[in-house]
Design a protein around this motif. Structure first.
Motif, PDB file in Angstrom:
ATOM      1  N   GLU A   1       0.434  -1.144  -0.280  1.00 59.26           N
ATOM      2  CA  GLU A   1       0.163   0.256  -0.207  1.00 59.26           C
ATOM      3  C   GLU A   1       0.423   1.360  -0.254  1.00 59.26           C
ATOM      4  O   GLU A   1       0.925   2.405  -0.542  1.00 59.26           O
ATOM      5  N   LYS A   2       2.304   0.838   0.682  1.00 55.53           N
ATOM      6  CA  LYS A   2       2.642   2.383   0.474  1.00 55.53           C
ATOM      7  C   LYS A   2       3.542   3.071  -0.833  1.00 55.53           C
ATOM      8  O   LYS A   2       3.737   3.861  -1.089  1.00 55.53           O
ATOM      9  N   ILE A   3       3.941   1.642  -1.543  1.00 56.29           N
ATOM     10  CA  ILE A   3       4.929   1.897  -2.751  1.00 56.29           C
ATOM     11  C   ILE A   3       3.404   1.987  -2.999  1.00 56.29           C
ATOM     12  O   ILE A   3       3.481   2.802  -4.027  1.00 56.29           O
ATOM     13  N   LYS A   4       1.774   1.352  -3.792  1.00 55.84           N
ATOM     14  CA  LYS A   4       1.212   1.461  -4.394  1.00 55.84           C
ATOM     15  C   LYS A   4       0.952   3.134  -3.998  1.00 55.84           C
ATOM     16  O   LYS A   4       0.932   4.494  -5.325  1.00 55.84           O
ATOM     17  N   ALA A   5       0.808   3.874  -2.962  1.00 55.05           N
ATOM     18  CA  ALA A   5       0.874   5.473  -2.629  1.00 55.05           C
ATOM     19  C   ALA A   5       2.025   6.249  -3.213  1.00 55.05           C
ATOM     20  O   ALA A   5       1.190   7.487  -4.003  1.00 55.05           O
ATOM     21  N   ALA A   6       2.795   6.002  -3.176  1.00 51.37           N
ATOM     22  CA  ALA A   6       3.464   6.727  -3.836  1.00 51.37           C
ATOM     23  C   ALA A   6       3.695   6.740  -5.441  1.00 51.37           C
ATOM     24  O   ALA A   6       4.450   7.451  -5.619  1.00 51.37           O
TER      25      ALA A   6
ATOM     26  N   ARG B   1       0.790   9.121  -5.574  1.00 47.33           N
ATOM     27  CA  ARG B   1       1.151  10.442  -6.316  1.00 47.33           C
ATOM     28  C   ARG B   1       2.299  11.493  -7.373  1.00 47.33           C
ATOM     29  O   ARG B   1       2.047  12.036  -7.693  1.00 47.33           O
ATOM     30  N   ARG B   2       3.311  10.379  -7.472  1.00 49.45           N
ATOM     31  CA  ARG B   2       3.633  10.669  -8.433  1.00 49.45           C
ATOM     32  C   ARG B   2       3.496  10.444  -9.780  1.00 49.45           C
ATOM     33  O   ARG B   2       3.945  11.088 -10.543  1.00 49.45           O
ATOM     34  N   CYS B   3       2.747   9.830 -10.186  1.00 53.86           N
ATOM     35  CA  CYS B   3       2.367   8.740 -11.423  1.00 53.86           C
ATOM     36  C   CYS B   3       0.780   9.863 -11.385  1.00 53.86           C
ATOM     37  O   CYS B   3       0.087   9.732 -12.978  1.00 53.86           O
ATOM     38  N   GLY B   4       0.037  10.447 -11.031  1.00 56.90           N
ATOM     39  CA  GLY B   4      -1.655  10.576 -11.026  1.00 56.90           C
ATOM     40  C   GLY B   4      -2.237   9.938 -11.399  1.00 56.90           C
ATOM     41  O   GLY B   4      -3.092  10.071 -12.313  1.00 56.90           O
TER      42      GLY B   4
END
Length: 122
Positions: free
Chosen positions: A92-97, A100-103
């Motif tokens: 979940e932490k990676i998916k959230a990042a 955030r980065r890729c719109g």
């Protein structure tokens, strides 16, 4: 049969050399038409254009082989394989990042679902 491979190798080497010469000439021409006019910079020679190509390759790609990106073109499978070993919180932490980065382009990625379930959610 051996002569075929030799001729094929010569053809490949010739195409690579022509590509380098063509790209070097393109870099030199673009530089000489843009940089002096915009920034009052110097003009460069063909060999300096080749040097710029090598310099940018080293600066932006380092010494890694290939032309960037994940080798083999199967980056999604590579990412899914890496995500399998992570805990749900880490996923979940990676998916959230990524979101955030890729719109939000990766918002439908769920590494616990099968392919059919992924298609249904999209």
């Amino acid at each position: 049969m051996r002569n075929r491979w030799i001729l094929k190798g010569i053809k490949i080497a010739l195409f690579i050399a022509l590509g380098i010469v063509g790209i070097g000439f393109l870099v030199m021409t673009l530089w000489n038409n843009l940089i002096p006019a915009i920034f009052q910079g110097p003009t460069i020679t063909f060999w300096q254009g080749i040097g710029l190509l090598i310099l940018t390759r080293l600066l932006f790609s380092g010494f890694r082989p290939g032309w960037g990106g994940h080798r083999g073109g199967n980056w999604r499978q590579h990412c899914e394989k890496k995500m399998e070993g992570l805990s749900p919180e880490e996923r979940e932490k990676i998916k959230a990042a990524y979101t955030r980065r890729c719109g939000g382009r990766f918002r439908n990625w769920d590494f616990n679902q099968s392919e059919t379930q992924k298609k249904e959610t999209v």
